[in-house]
Scaffold this motif. Structure first.
Motif, short mmCIF file in Angstrom:
data_model
loop_
_atom_site.label_atom_id
_atom_site.label_comp_id
_atom_site.label_asym_id
_atom_site.label_seq_id
_atom_site.Cartn_x
_atom_site.Cartn_y
_atom_site.Cartn_z
N VAL A 1 0.73 -1.08 0.17
CA VAL A 1 -0.04 0.01 -0.01
C VAL A 1 0.91 1.19 0.16
CG1 VAL A 1 -1.72 1.47 1.39
CG2 VAL A 1 -1.97 -1.30 1.08
N ALA A 2 0.59 2.23 -0.72
CA ALA A 2 1.26 3.63 -0.87
C ALA A 2 0.34 4.59 -0.27
CB ALA A 2 1.53 3.80 -2.19
N VAL A 3 0.93 5.50 0.64
CA VAL A 3 0.44 6.78 0.92
C VAL A 3 0.94 7.91 0.34
CG1 VAL A 3 0.05 8.18 2.86
CG2 VAL A 3 -0.17 5.73 3.33
N MET A 4 0.26 8.61 -0.61
CA MET A 4 0.87 9.86 -1.22
C MET A 4 0.25 11.06 -0.92
SD MET A 4 1.27 7.91 -4.74
CE MET A 4 -0.20 6.77 -4.65
N GLY A 5 0.98 12.21 -1.44
CA GLY A 5 0.40 13.60 -0.95
C GLY A 5 1.37 14.43 -0.80
N HIS A 6 1.10 15.86 -1.06
CA HIS A 6 2.18 16.95 -0.96
C HIS A 6 2.87 16.89 0.27
CE1 HIS A 6 1.05 18.24 -5.02
NE2 HIS A 6 -0.44 18.51 -4.62
N ASN A 7 3.94 17.61 0.30
CA ASN A 7 4.82 17.74 1.47
C ASN A 7 3.88 18.51 2.34
OD1 ASN A 7 7.34 16.95 0.60
ND2 ASN A 7 7.92 18.94 -0.26
N GLY A 8 3.89 18.03 3.68
CA GLY A 8 3.07 18.74 4.66
C GLY A 8 1.65 18.09 4.96
N TYR B 1 -3.81 2.36 -3.10
CA TYR B 1 -3.23 3.86 -2.79
C TYR B 1 -4.09 4.65 -1.91
CZ TYR B 1 -5.92 5.83 -6.16
OH TYR B 1 -7.14 6.26 -6.83
N TYR B 2 -3.56 5.36 -0.98
CA TYR B 2 -4.16 6.45 -0.31
C TYR B 2 -3.72 7.91 -0.55
CZ TYR B 2 -6.41 2.57 2.36
OH TYR B 2 -6.97 1.33 2.57
N VAL B 3 -4.38 8.70 -0.78
CA VAL B 3 -3.98 10.26 -1.05
C VAL B 3 -4.36 11.08 0.18
CG1 VAL B 3 -4.08 12.52 -2.36
CG2 VAL B 3 -3.98 10.28 -3.49
N LEU B 4 -3.33 11.66 0.81
CA LEU B 4 -3.50 12.52 1.76
C LEU B 4 -3.45 13.97 1.61
CD1 LEU B 4 -1.57 11.14 5.15
CD2 LEU B 4 -4.21 10.99 4.60
N GLU B 5 -4.58 14.72 2.06
CA GLU B 5 -4.35 16.09 1.96
C GLU B 5 -4.72 16.74 3.24
OE1 GLU B 5 -3.86 19.83 0.26
OE2 GLU B 5 -3.47 17.80 -0.73
N SER B 6 -3.99 17.73 3.59
CA SER B 6 -4.21 18.23 4.99
C SER B 6 -4.63 17.23 6.09
CB SER B 6 -5.13 19.34 5.02
OG SER B 6 -4.67 20.25 4.09
N GLY C 1 -1.42 0.37 -9.41
CA GLY C 1 -1.16 -0.14 -10.72
C GLY C 1 -0.88 0.91 -11.75
N PRO C 2 -0.21 0.89 -12.73
CA PRO C 2 0.08 1.85 -13.69
C PRO C 2 -1.31 2.66 -14.24
CG PRO C 2 1.21 0.17 -14.13
CD PRO C 2 0.51 -0.38 -13.21
N ASP C 3 -2.49 2.20 -14.20
CA ASP C 3 -3.72 2.62 -14.86
C ASP C 3 -4.29 3.70 -13.79
OD1 ASP C 3 -3.57 0.79 -17.02
OD2 ASP C 3 -4.94 -0.49 -16.31
N ALA C 4 -3.73 3.69 -12.40
CA ALA C 4 -4.36 4.69 -11.49
C ALA C 4 -3.26 5.89 -11.36
CB ALA C 4 -4.22 4.03 -10.10
N VAL C 5 -2.07 6.06 -12.19
CA VAL C 5 -1.57 7.32 -12.29
C VAL C 5 -2.27 8.43 -12.25
CG1 VAL C 5 0.24 8.44 -13.16
CG2 VAL C 5 0.43 6.12 -12.56
N GLY C 6 -3.19 8.56 -13.47
CA GLY C 6 -3.84 9.72 -13.55
C GLY C 6 -5.14 10.11 -12.57
N ASP C 7 -5.45 9.30 -12.10
CA ASP C 7 -6.55 9.46 -10.90
C ASP C 7 -5.69 10.05 -9.68
OD1 ASP C 7 -8.55 8.34 -12.35
OD2 ASP C 7 -8.46 6.42 -11.36
N VAL C 8 -4.46 9.40 -9.46
CA VAL C 8 -3.84 9.87 -8.19
C VAL C 8 -3.18 11.20 -8.59
CG1 VAL C 8 -1.62 9.71 -6.83
CG2 VAL C 8 -3.07 7.54 -7.47
N ARG C 9 -2.78 11.64 -9.73
CA ARG C 9 -2.37 12.79 -9.95
C ARG C 9 -3.43 13.97 -9.96
NH1 ARG C 9 2.32 11.31 -14.52
NH2 ARG C 9 3.96 10.72 -12.99
N ALA C 10 -4.57 13.47 -10.43
CA ALA C 10 -5.80 14.38 -10.53
C ALA C 10 -5.96 14.74 -8.94
CB ALA C 10 -7.05 13.84 -11.16
N ALA C 11 -6.09 13.77 -8.23
CA ALA C 11 -6.50 13.55 -6.54
C ALA C 11 -5.43 15.07 -6.01
CB ALA C 11 -6.50 12.40 -6.00
N MET C 12 -4.12 14.76 -6.31
CA MET C 12 -3.17 15.48 -5.72
C MET C 12 -3.19 16.96 -6.31
SD MET C 12 -0.06 12.70 -5.36
CE MET C 12 0.95 13.77 -4.74
N ALA C 13 -3.82 17.10 -7.43
CA ALA C 13 -3.83 18.35 -8.05
C ALA C 13 -5.01 19.42 -7.26
CB ALA C 13 -4.13 18.23 -9.63
N VAL C 14 -5.81 18.65 -6.96
CA VAL C 14 -7.02 19.44 -6.23
C VAL C 14 -6.55 20.48 -5.18
CG1 VAL C 14 -9.21 19.41 -4.81
CG2 VAL C 14 -8.82 17.73 -6.95
#
Length: 230
Positions: free
Chosen positions: A30-37, A202-207, A217-230
């Protein structure tokens, strides 16, 4: 294997991670992703026991370890590789490994196993760890943790500041370890492509809050980048 239920964590009166639910199933990655902070490292430090949980529950193999110390979690099969390629710089590569292996009944075999996993370290055994490159130190840090024979491996930014060829080696190691089926992995990672190639979910953290999750998987790259762009 590892489950966080409604976990909130912080420093003093400040809450950094808010009501996070996260599951790493046996043999899963499992991956946890998100911006610094975003609270990623804070979340890992709570999972390991280095930070007390303000609210919520942490389960390891179904056992509540929320209030147990880090060394107790290690004995239950949790291994942690913190950010920063940590090692004992004045000791040689072999001495760094022996510090951990000498505490294990089958230490010599374990060293041979981790050197098979990271063959680049074989030619560096007599070199002081402080003279290794960042990538070599990261391999050493992971190798030292594998000597504890973890069933749950937690990695914080394993590719940070590392040359691309070593990133590829670490990617192959993580994929190989999880393919065995007896090791679960939770990693924090900034490089989306790398993280999704080596993880099932994967899980995306924001604040400090989970804003998105899904299958890896590679097919999720677009979804994760979109989630992190919000």
């Amino acid at each position: 294997m590892l489950e966080l239920r409604g976990v909130s964590v912080g420093y003093g009166r400040t809450t950094v991670v808010h009501d996070v639910d996260l599951v790493v199933s046996p043999g899963a990655s499992v991956a946890v992703m998100g911006h610094n902070g975003a609270g990623k490292t804070t979340l890992l430090r709570a999972a390991v026991g280095l930070l007390p949980v303000k609210h919520g529950t942490i389960l390891l193999d179904g056992v509540d370890v929320t209030k147990t110390r880090p060394n107790q979690r290690v004995r239950r099969g949790l291994g942690y590789v913190p950010q920063g390629q940590l090692c004992f710089p004045q000791l040689t590569t072999m001495e760094n490994l022996q510090l951990v292996a000498d505490r294990r009944p089958s230490g010599r075999r374990l060293i041979d196993d981790v050197l098979d996993t990271f063959p680049a370290l074989r030619g560096l055994l007599s070199r002081r760890a402080g003279l290794l490159s960042g990538g070599q130190r990261q391999q050493l840090a992971i190798a030292r943790t594998l000597l504890t024979e973890p069933r749950m491996l937690i990695l914080d930014e394993p590719t940070e500041g590392i040359q691309p060829n070593v990133v590829a080696d670490i990617e192959a190691v993580i994929s190989g370890l999880t393919a065995r089926g007896d090791l679960s992995v939770l990693l924090v990672e900034q490089h989306v492509g790398f993280a999704l190639r080596v993880t099932d979910r994967y899980y995306v953290l924001e604040s400090g809050r989970v804003t998105s999750s899904g299958d890896g998987g590679p097919d999720a790259v677009g979804d994760v980048r979109a989630a992190m762009a919000v």
